[in-house]
Scaffold this motif. Sequence first.
Motif, PDB file in Angstrom:
ATOM      1  N   GLU A 312       0.835  -1.205   0.000  1.00 44.43           N
ATOM      2  CA  GLU A 312       0.000   0.000   0.000  1.00 44.43           C
ATOM      3  C   GLU A 312       0.867   1.252   0.000  1.00 44.43           C
ATOM      4  O   GLU A 312       0.362   2.359   0.159  1.00 44.43           O
ATOM      5  CB  GLU A 312      -0.921   0.008   1.220  1.00 44.43           C
ATOM      6  CG  GLU A 312      -1.942  -1.125   1.208  1.00 44.43           C
ATOM      7  CD  GLU A 312      -2.823  -1.147   2.433  1.00 44.43           C
ATOM      8  OE1 GLU A 312      -4.046  -1.273   2.281  1.00 44.43           O
ATOM      9  OE2 GLU A 312      -2.292  -1.050   3.558  1.00 44.43           O
ATOM     10  N   GLY A 313       2.199   1.055  -0.156  1.00 40.20           N
ATOM     11  CA  GLY A 313       3.111   2.187  -0.200  1.00 40.20           C
ATOM     12  C   GLY A 313       3.538   2.705   1.159  1.00 40.20           C
ATOM     13  O   GLY A 313       4.184   3.759   1.244  1.00 40.20           O
ATOM     14  N   THR A 314       3.223   1.985   2.229  1.00 36.28           N
ATOM     15  CA  THR A 314       3.612   2.396   3.579  1.00 36.28           C
ATOM     16  C   THR A 314       4.951   1.766   3.940  1.00 36.28           C
ATOM     17  O   THR A 314       5.109   0.553   3.789  1.00 36.28           O
ATOM     18  CB  THR A 314       2.558   1.940   4.612  1.00 36.28           C
ATOM     19  OG1 THR A 314       1.274   2.426   4.232  1.00 36.28           O
ATOM     20  CG2 THR A 314       2.906   2.434   6.005  1.00 36.28           C
ATOM     21  N   PRO A 315       5.931   2.535   4.417  1.00 41.94           N
ATOM     22  CA  PRO A 315       7.198   1.930   4.835  1.00 41.94           C
ATOM     23  C   PRO A 315       6.965   0.887   5.928  1.00 41.94           C
ATOM     24  O   PRO A 315       6.130   1.078   6.821  1.00 41.94           O
ATOM     25  CB  PRO A 315       8.000   3.124   5.370  1.00 41.94           C
ATOM     26  CG  PRO A 315       7.426   4.311   4.658  1.00 41.94           C
ATOM     27  CD  PRO A 315       5.959   4.006   4.505  1.00 41.94           C
ATOM     28  N   THR A 316       7.672  -0.231   5.836  1.00 46.40           N
ATOM     29  CA  THR A 316       7.563  -1.250   6.877  1.00 46.40           C
ATOM     30  C   THR A 316       8.265  -0.770   8.141  1.00 46.40           C
ATOM     31  O   THR A 316       9.024   0.202   8.119  1.00 46.40           O
ATOM     32  CB  THR A 316       8.169  -2.582   6.413  1.00 46.40           C
ATOM     33  OG1 THR A 316       9.535  -2.367   6.022  1.00 46.40           O
ATOM     34  CG2 THR A 316       7.388  -3.160   5.244  1.00 46.40           C
ATOM     35  N   GLN A 317       8.025  -1.458   9.241  1.00 52.08           N
ATOM     36  CA  GLN A 317       8.611  -1.062  10.517  1.00 52.08           C
ATOM     37  C   GLN A 317       8.730  -2.273  11.418  1.00 52.08           C
ATOM     38  O   GLN A 317       8.294  -3.373  11.072  1.00 52.08           O
ATOM     39  CB  GLN A 317       7.734   0.005  11.186  1.00 52.08           C
ATOM     40  CG  GLN A 317       6.310  -0.451  11.485  1.00 52.08           C
ATOM     41  CD  GLN A 317       5.406   0.697  11.927  1.00 52.08           C
ATOM     42  OE1 GLN A 317       5.406   1.770  11.334  1.00 52.08           O
ATOM     43  NE2 GLN A 317       4.631   0.466  12.978  1.00 52.08           N
ATOM     44  N   GLU A 318       9.350  -2.078  12.572  1.00 47.19           N
ATOM     45  CA  GLU A 318       9.411  -3.132  13.584  1.00 47.19           C
ATOM     46  C   GLU A 318       8.219  -2.953  14.512  1.00 47.19           C
ATOM     47  O   GLU A 318       8.068  -1.917  15.160  1.00 47.19           O
ATOM     48  CB  GLU A 318      10.715  -3.054  14.383  1.00 47.19           C
ATOM     49  CG  GLU A 318      10.821  -4.150  15.433  1.00 47.19           C
ATOM     50  CD  GLU A 318      12.146  -4.122  16.177  1.00 47.19           C
ATOM     51  OE1 GLU A 318      12.300  -4.916  17.124  1.00 47.19           O
ATOM     52  OE2 GLU A 318      13.023  -3.306  15.818  1.00 47.19           O
ATOM     53  N   ASN A 319       7.356  -3.955  14.563  1.00 44.88           N
ATOM     54  CA  ASN A 319       6.143  -3.898  15.371  1.00 44.88           C
ATOM     55  C   ASN A 319       6.243  -4.873  16.537  1.00 44.88           C
ATOM     56  O   ASN A 319       6.393  -6.081  16.327  1.00 44.88           O
ATOM     57  CB  ASN A 319       4.924  -4.262  14.513  1.00 44.88           C
ATOM     58  CG  ASN A 319       4.721  -3.312  13.357  1.00 44.88           C
ATOM     59  OD1 ASN A 319       4.462  -2.131  13.551  1.00 44.88           O
ATOM     60  ND2 ASN A 319       4.857  -3.814  12.130  1.00 44.88           N
ATOM     61  N   VAL A 320       6.177  -4.359  17.751  1.00 44.16           N
ATOM     62  CA  VAL A 320       6.175  -5.218  18.935  1.00 44.16           C
ATOM     63  C   VAL A 320       4.744  -5.706  19.143  1.00 44.16           C
ATOM     64  O   VAL A 320       3.832  -4.911  19.365  1.00 44.16           O
ATOM     65  CB  VAL A 320       6.675  -4.460  20.181  1.00 44.16           C
ATOM     66  CG1 VAL A 320       6.620  -5.370  21.407  1.00 44.16           C
ATOM     67  CG2 VAL A 320       8.097  -3.950  19.962  1.00 44.16           C
ATOM     68  N   LEU A 321       4.554  -7.010  19.046  1.00 44.72           N
ATOM     69  CA  LEU A 321       3.222  -7.595  19.171  1.00 44.72           C
ATOM     70  C   LEU A 321       2.923  -8.028  20.602  1.00 44.72           C
ATOM     71  O   LEU A 321       1.855  -7.755  21.140  1.00 44.72           O
ATOM     72  CB  LEU A 321       3.087  -8.779  18.215  1.00 44.72           C
ATOM     73  CG  LEU A 321       3.343  -8.461  16.738  1.00 44.72           C
ATOM     74  CD1 LEU A 321       3.273  -9.723  15.897  1.00 44.72           C
ATOM     75  CD2 LEU A 321       2.344  -7.432  16.233  1.00 44.72           C
ATOM     76  N   ILE A 322       3.882  -8.723  21.198  1.00 42.09           N
ATOM     77  CA  ILE A 322       3.775  -9.161  22.596  1.00 42.09           C
ATOM     78  C   ILE A 322       5.053  -8.738  23.303  1.00 42.09           C
ATOM     79  O   ILE A 322       6.152  -9.030  22.812  1.00 42.09           O
ATOM     80  CB  ILE A 322       3.594 -10.687  22.697  1.00 42.09           C
ATOM     81  CG1 ILE A 322       2.299 -11.120  21.995  1.00 42.09           C
ATOM     82  CG2 ILE A 322       3.579 -11.143  24.156  1.00 42.09           C
ATOM     83  CD1 ILE A 322       2.119 -12.633  21.909  1.00 42.09           C
ATOM     84  N   GLU A 323       4.934  -8.032  24.419  1.00 47.05           N
ATOM     85  CA  GLU A 323       6.098  -7.568  25.161  1.00 47.05           C
ATOM     86  C   GLU A 323       6.019  -8.065  26.600  1.00 47.05           C
ATOM     87  O   GLU A 323       5.081  -7.734  27.325  1.00 47.05           O
ATOM     88  CB  GLU A 323       6.187  -6.045  25.145  1.00 47.05           C
ATOM     89  CG  GLU A 323       7.454  -5.499  25.795  1.00 47.05           C
ATOM     90  CD  GLU A 323       7.577  -4.001  25.635  1.00 47.05           C
ATOM     91  OE1 GLU A 323       8.719  -3.505  25.599  1.00 47.05           O
ATOM     92  OE2 GLU A 323       6.539  -3.318  25.524  1.00 47.05           O
ATOM     93  N   ASN A 324       6.999  -8.881  26.973  1.00 39.17           N
ATOM     94  CA  ASN A 324       7.017  -9.478  28.315  1.00 39.17           C
ATOM     95  C   ASN A 324       5.673 -10.124  28.650  1.00 39.17           C
ATOM     96  O   ASN A 324       5.160 -10.013  29.764  1.00 39.17           O
ATOM     97  CB  ASN A 324       7.384  -8.430  29.365  1.00 39.17           C
ATOM     98  CG  ASN A 324       8.767  -7.844  29.132  1.00 39.17           C
ATOM     99  OD1 ASN A 324       9.673  -8.543  28.684  1.00 39.17           O
ATOM    100  ND2 ASN A 324       8.922  -6.570  29.408  1.00 39.17           N
ATOM    101  N   GLY A 325       5.092 -10.779  27.655  1.00 37.19           N
ATOM    102  CA  GLY A 325       3.844 -11.501  27.843  1.00 37.19           C
ATOM    103  C   GLY A 325       2.589 -10.684  27.647  1.00 37.19           C
ATOM    104  O   GLY A 325       1.484 -11.229  27.610  1.00 37.19           O
ATOM    105  N   ILE A 326       2.696  -9.350  27.516  1.00 37.04           N
ATOM    106  CA  ILE A 326       1.540  -8.470  27.372  1.00 37.04           C
ATOM    107  C   ILE A 326       1.266  -8.204  25.897  1.00 37.04           C
ATOM    108  O   ILE A 326       2.169  -7.830  25.148  1.00 37.04           O
ATOM    109  CB  ILE A 326       1.759  -7.124  28.100  1.00 37.04           C
ATOM    110  CG1 ILE A 326       2.128  -7.352  29.565  1.00 37.04           C
ATOM    111  CG2 ILE A 326       0.525  -6.240  27.975  1.00 37.04           C
ATOM    112  CD1 ILE A 326       1.039  -8.000  30.379  1.00 37.04           C
ATOM    113  N   LEU A 327       0.011  -8.397  25.461  1.00 38.00           N
ATOM    114  CA  LEU A 327      -0.350  -8.121  24.072  1.00 38.00           C
ATOM    115  C   LEU A 327      -0.332  -6.616  23.830  1.00 38.00           C
ATOM    116  O   LEU A 327      -1.040  -5.854  24.481  1.00 38.00           O
ATOM    117  CB  LEU A 327      -1.744  -8.684  23.769  1.00 38.00           C
ATOM    118  CG  LEU A 327      -2.236  -8.496  22.332  1.00 38.00           C
ATOM    119  CD1 LEU A 327      -1.308  -9.158  21.334  1.00 38.00           C
ATOM    120  CD2 LEU A 327      -3.654  -9.054  22.180  1.00 38.00           C
ATOM    121  N   LYS A 328       0.494  -6.174  22.868  1.00 33.55           N
ATOM    122  CA  LYS A 328       0.682  -4.752  22.608  1.00 33.55           C
ATOM    123  C   LYS A 328      -0.085  -4.232  21.394  1.00 33.55           C
ATOM    124  O   LYS A 328      -0.420  -3.050  21.321  1.00 33.55           O
ATOM    125  CB  LYS A 328       2.171  -4.459  22.416  1.00 33.55           C
ATOM    126  CG  LYS A 328       2.994  -4.590  23.690  1.00 33.55           C
ATOM    127  CD  LYS A 328       2.567  -3.545  24.694  1.00 33.55           C
ATOM    128  CE  LYS A 328       3.469  -3.472  25.896  1.00 33.55           C
ATOM    129  NZ  LYS A 328       3.064  -2.423  26.842  1.00 33.55           N
TER     130      LYS A 328
END
Length: 480
Positions: A312-328
């Motif tokens: 869709e033309g959006t730059p990719t990135q690093e996405n944190v999905l789960i952090e220390n067990g918490i859904l982000k």
Amino acid sequence: MTTPTPDHKRYFIEKLGISERLMERCLGEALSAGGEYADLYFESVTSTSLGIDESLVKSASQGISVGCGIRVLSGERTGFAYTDDLSSERLLKAARTAALIASGPAKQLAHGFTHTETPTLYPVAGATSDAEISEKLKLIQRADKAARAYDSRIVQVRAGFNDELRRILVAASDGTFASDTQPLARLNVFVIAKDGVNTARGTSGGGGRVALDFFEGKKSPEFFAREAARTAMLQLGAVDAPAGEMEVVLGPGWPGVLLHEAVGHGLEADFNRKGTSAFSGLIGQQVASSKVTVVDNGTMPNRRGSLNVDDEGTPTQENVLIENGILKGYLTDKLSARLMGTKSTGSGRRESYQAITMPRMTNTYMLNGDDMPEDIIKSVKRGLYAVNFGGGQVDITNGKFVFSASEAYLIEDGKVTQPVKGATLIGNGPEALKYVSMVGNDLALDEGIGTCGKNGQSVPVGVGMPTVKLDRMTVGGTGG
């Protein structure tokens, strides 16, 4: 305002005759019946596929595909049309077809396009598509020779090489204007070993968004051939896997495919906005052991799942999905982001110009922990050490999964002992992550072979994880 790299832009504008004026006209037609958003996805793909079986070249093909997909969004509805004829008449007709799902007054385009600066995560000059087909053929011939030389019990070898160079250009009614050139290459080796009445199979392979010289380093055809042969020979001497609930240790690298299937798909936003995922409505809640952090990262250089910009033309990135067990958070495309009141995470992907965009993973992996891998093994009284996986499946609605282990061993009294065959791991993704008690410091990514399927579309992805111990998991097997 920045502009795309000249090569990206010149290809579509100069070689294919796609002017910005034509794109504006097409978007205007797409929004002529209303609608909230419209985009154009131009794509040109050149590809090569080679296969060798029993030391003979059995298949060789090269192809070129060119086309444009036009999408209109109106509420939750999507209007979509595509064409392989890039003449202005056919493009405008496709735009009018996509507009049929909308109703209301025509919408105005954003004032001009904002040109997205394209990162440089992978090589374009020197990509495998530039190499002569004879050079690619030599790679799989070397793999065939190395696999046969590994052991006299290797009775059949197949090897293949596939590559493509994909050029894309995205123009949208919100002003998005982005382009990219995406190389991709993969070498595969499959072998059959036979010892009397016993037969076993082994596979290996690798690649990424790389140049041809990638296969002249540590990840050579000989390396992948020996790995395929080794795993086949290992299975010849394996005992039947035990069955029942036990401690399970997952090895680093490719076992991250379990994470991809059992957790990653459930974190894609389309499933969550529809309430069909086991993770729906759980942001901010504990969904895994506090030792678990999971990310999806499309910005890793040369990785198979990486992209400078999504489809869709959006730059990719690093996405944190789960952090220390918490859904982000979830992985979103523009449609899901708009409906859920968030921003796109650069996760809009499609198989080709003939398919619609969906939120998809890129490179999904678990971050390192603090445990030494050898200490993880030593902590297990009786369990299974799963080093590599074959096929698997998951039910998104409840997270239940079944995976077959292609390379696994018994752990007895803290030591890795016999190889086993026929082991399957059975569980529930969200539930399984709660039993993670140790996470190693040896994060590894897969060799570059992953392909993810969703709603009939396949896209290249990456997976990974460090060595991980789960205190409880059901193992299916036929042994005692």
